[in-house]
Design a protein around this motif. Structure first.
Motif, short mmCIF file in Angstrom:
data_model
loop_
_atom_site.label_atom_id
_atom_site.label_comp_id
_atom_site.label_asym_id
_atom_site.label_seq_id
_atom_site.Cartn_x
_atom_site.Cartn_y
_atom_site.Cartn_z
N THR A 116 -5.82 5.39 13.27
CA THR A 116 -6.78 6.07 14.15
C THR A 116 -8.19 5.49 14.06
OG1 THR A 116 -7.13 7.74 12.43
CG2 THR A 116 -5.50 8.24 14.15
N THR A 117 -8.50 4.77 12.99
CA THR A 117 -9.85 4.21 12.85
C THR A 117 -9.90 2.73 13.21
OG1 THR A 117 -9.43 3.78 10.50
CG2 THR A 117 -10.52 5.86 11.09
N SER A 118 -8.74 2.09 13.39
CA SER A 118 -8.72 0.66 13.72
C SER A 118 -9.20 0.44 15.14
CB SER A 118 -7.31 0.10 13.56
OG SER A 118 -7.25 -1.24 14.01
N ASN A 119 -10.03 -0.58 15.32
CA ASN A 119 -10.49 -0.95 16.67
C ASN A 119 -9.93 -2.29 17.11
OD1 ASN A 119 -11.89 -2.66 15.03
ND2 ASN A 119 -13.94 -1.90 15.56
N SER A 120 -8.92 -2.78 16.37
CA SER A 120 -8.30 -4.07 16.71
C SER A 120 -6.78 -3.92 16.68
CB SER A 120 -8.73 -5.16 15.74
OG SER A 120 -8.02 -6.37 16.02
N PRO A 121 -6.15 -3.72 17.83
CA PRO A 121 -4.69 -3.61 17.87
C PRO A 121 -3.99 -4.85 17.30
CG PRO A 121 -5.64 -2.87 19.94
CD PRO A 121 -6.75 -3.49 19.16
N ALA A 122 -4.55 -6.03 17.55
CA ALA A 122 -3.94 -7.26 17.06
C ALA A 122 -3.96 -7.29 15.53
CB ALA A 122 -4.67 -8.47 17.63
N ALA A 123 -5.09 -6.91 14.92
CA ALA A 123 -5.19 -6.90 13.46
C ALA A 123 -4.26 -5.86 12.87
CB ALA A 123 -6.64 -6.62 13.05
N LEU A 124 -4.15 -4.70 13.52
CA LEU A 124 -3.27 -3.65 13.03
C LEU A 124 -1.81 -4.10 13.09
CD1 LEU A 124 -3.22 -0.70 12.01
CD2 LEU A 124 -2.96 0.02 14.40
N ASN A 125 -1.44 -4.74 14.17
CA ASN A 125 -0.09 -5.26 14.31
C ASN A 125 0.22 -6.30 13.23
OD1 ASN A 125 2.48 -5.84 15.77
ND2 ASN A 125 1.47 -7.80 16.19
N HIS A 126 -0.75 -7.17 12.95
CA HIS A 126 -0.57 -8.20 11.93
C HIS A 126 -0.37 -7.56 10.55
CE1 HIS A 126 -1.00 -12.05 9.91
NE2 HIS A 126 -1.91 -11.50 9.09
N THR A 127 -1.11 -6.52 10.29
CA THR A 127 -0.99 -5.84 9.00
C THR A 127 0.38 -5.19 8.85
OG1 THR A 127 -3.36 -5.39 9.00
CG2 THR A 127 -2.00 -4.07 7.51
N PHE A 128 0.85 -4.52 9.90
CA PHE A 128 2.17 -3.90 9.86
C PHE A 128 3.25 -4.94 9.55
CE2 PHE A 128 0.70 -0.19 12.57
CZ PHE A 128 0.97 0.77 11.62
N LYS A 129 3.10 -6.12 10.12
CA LYS A 129 4.13 -7.15 9.99
C LYS A 129 4.10 -7.85 8.64
CE LYS A 129 5.04 -9.79 13.52
NZ LYS A 129 4.90 -10.71 14.66
N THR A 130 2.91 -7.92 8.00
CA THR A 130 2.78 -8.76 6.81
C THR A 130 2.49 -8.01 5.51
OG1 THR A 130 0.42 -9.11 7.27
CG2 THR A 130 1.98 -10.70 8.22
N ALA A 131 2.00 -6.79 5.60
CA ALA A 131 1.56 -6.10 4.38
C ALA A 131 2.68 -5.39 3.64
CB ALA A 131 0.46 -5.10 4.71
N PHE A 132 3.86 -5.29 4.27
CA PHE A 132 4.98 -4.59 3.64
C PHE A 132 6.24 -5.41 3.75
CE2 PHE A 132 2.20 -1.48 5.75
CZ PHE A 132 1.78 -0.71 4.67
N THR A 133 7.16 -5.14 2.85
CA THR A 133 8.50 -5.67 3.05
C THR A 133 9.14 -4.86 4.17
OG1 THR A 133 9.52 -4.14 1.48
CG2 THR A 133 8.71 -6.25 0.60
N ARG A 134 10.20 -5.39 4.74
CA ARG A 134 10.82 -4.72 5.89
C ARG A 134 11.28 -3.31 5.53
NH1 ARG A 134 15.85 -3.78 7.71
NH2 ARG A 134 16.20 -3.70 9.97
N ASP A 135 12.01 -3.17 4.44
CA ASP A 135 12.53 -1.86 4.07
C ASP A 135 11.41 -0.87 3.75
OD1 ASP A 135 15.09 -2.76 4.42
OD2 ASP A 135 15.46 -3.19 2.30
N ALA A 136 10.40 -1.35 3.00
CA ALA A 136 9.29 -0.47 2.64
C ALA A 136 8.54 0.00 3.88
CB ALA A 136 8.34 -1.19 1.69
#
Length: 441
Positions: free
Chosen positions: A18-38
């Motif tokens: 809700t505080t992110s102002n960059s959809p691209a950065a948020l998407n990148h974080t979702f894809k890289t900051a966690f393992t798939r299962d986590a």
């Protein structure tokens, strides 16, 4: 985003969404900051107080966050994690930001499959049609772009027999395929499935020409080796052509040659060779191969082709005969009742398949169809004539004003002819009036 070495709770994740102002950065974080299962476990969980995080997200503003959570929840174990409500699913599909969603195309496909999965799970597959329709309409850059969600939507329409729901999507022929950004997960099979399912939907609605086009696209899609689905599409294509026109047409030269060779060894080829005149043989083939036709879901098309066979036999008679009696036509088309022949004739006359008259004595007179033009076509032709007439008159006027032209005319005629002054004035006025009328009309 918090590192995966430290526990991350959905409450923290919700705040970051809700505080992110960059959809691209948020998407990148979702894809890289966690393992798939986590990532999937985290996204499908509820807040610490038991509330649904989706209740705090606006699909139009928080598209990326909503997309990830929705697609994850729809693929979770429903006995452990309650799926989102249909209202929540529908609200997202009707209001998400398409530009943001295109940053995560794989999640859009995952969402579509999840919607289809959930509807099947509760025993009402047709519930998926409306949200999938919104998704497939709003997500692509244009209505002519093929995406991985197109075949999911079409298959849902066909398997639930909601054929008309597919028409708004099928009304836009596919001309664009983008496997770099919009649909990197798009496969060759997706294209085949979409057009094959589209052909089935259109054939079910008796939109024969459009169905033929869809099946042909499936059949002729290039590949190193023909797919099994292409052979199934070819069988349906040939039956649709028989129903629609009474004959089959040659496939484009770029069709894989193996398809035609394999088709010649099928019962469908024998049926085509008997069509439309040998009704007895066609029915024998149907009875002998009924199990095959039924397994391949073509019994209905075969029966429709047989039902329409007399129509095409009759149409061929019009090319040979000017007059025939109803009894002669009945023998030719293998119909015992003259009343049935009369009804068939009237049906074909009404649908403009033939032009004929039936006398009181039962004599049928065939004739060439009269030329038919709509009012719009007539008006367009008249406008074209008026424009050309005005243009010629203007050019004639301009030529008449040319000293060089007049000099040549005078020399060629030795000065023996010249229009009277009043004639020239009226000619010029008429031409000028026509030209101005054309400009300001």
């Amino acid at each position: 985003m918090t590192s995966t070495s430290s526990p991350v709770h959905i409450d923290t994740l919700l705040t970051q969404i809700t505080t992110s102002n960059s959809p691209a950065a948020l998407n990148h974080t979702f894809k890289t900051a966690f393992t798939r299962d986590a990532r999937e476990i985290l996204l499908s969980s509820f807040l610490a107080n038991g509330q649904d995080p989706l209740a705090f997200l606006d699909p139009a503003v928080n598209t990326i966050g909503s997309l990830y959570i929705l697609s994850s929840r729809l693929h979770a174990n429903y006995s452990n994690t309650p799926p989102p409500s249909w209202q929540t699913i529908g609200d997202f599909c009707s209001s998400f930001n398409a530009d943001d969603a295109r940053l995560a195309p794989e999640r859009v496909t995952k969402l579509a499959r999840g919607i289809q999965r959930y509807a099947a799970h509760i025993g009402t597959p047709s519930l998926a049609i409306q949200p999938l329709s919104d998704l497939v309409t709003r997500y692509p850059p244009t209505r002519s772009h093929l995406t991985a969600i197109h075949p999911i939507f079409l298959l849902t329409c066909v398997t639930t027999r909601h054929f008309r729901a597919a028409l708004p999507v099928l009304a836009h022929p596919i001309t664009e395929i983008d496997t770099t950004t919009t649909s990197p997960d798009l496969t060759y099979t997706d294209n085949l499935v979409y057009h094959y399912a589209g052909g089935i939907a259109l054939a079910a609605l008796k939109r024969w020409a459009a169905a033929e086009e869809c099946f042909e696209i499936c059949v002729t899609s290039p590949g190193t080796y023909p797919a099994a689905l292409q052979m199934e599409a070819l069988k349906k294509l040939r039956l649709v052509q028989l129903i629609s026109t009474g004959t089959i047409s040659n496939l484009p030269k770029y069709t894989h040659p193996l398809l035609n060779r394999m088709f010649k060894n099928t019962a469908y080829n024998a049926f085509i060779n008997a069509y439309p005149k040998n009704t007895t043989l066609m029915r024998e083939i149907l009875e002998k191969e009924r199990a095959t036709f039924a397994q391949e879901k073509n019994i209905g098309l075969i029966q429709q082709a047989i039902t329409r066979a007399p129509r095409w036999v009759l149409k061929k008679l019009t090319a040979t005969y000017v007059t025939l009696h109803l009894s002669d036509i009945a023998r030719a088309v293998e119909i015992e009742s003259e009343d049935e022949v009369r009804a068939l004739l009237l049906s074909m006359i009404e649908s403009n398949d033939i032009t004929a008259t039936i006398s009181a004595s039962g004599t049928v007179t065939f004739s060439d169809p009269p030329a038919q033009f709509s009012k719009a076509q007539v008006d367009a032709a008249l406008r074209g004539v008026q424009e050309q007439t005005a243009l010629l008159a203007f050019l004639e006027l301009e030529a008449g004003r040319s000293r060089e032209f007049l000099g040549k005319v005078v020399k060629s005629n030795d000065g023996n002819w010249a229009p009277a002054p009043d004639e020239e004035i009226f000619a010029n006025l008429g031409a000028q009036h026509m030209w101005e009328e054309n400009i300001y009309s």
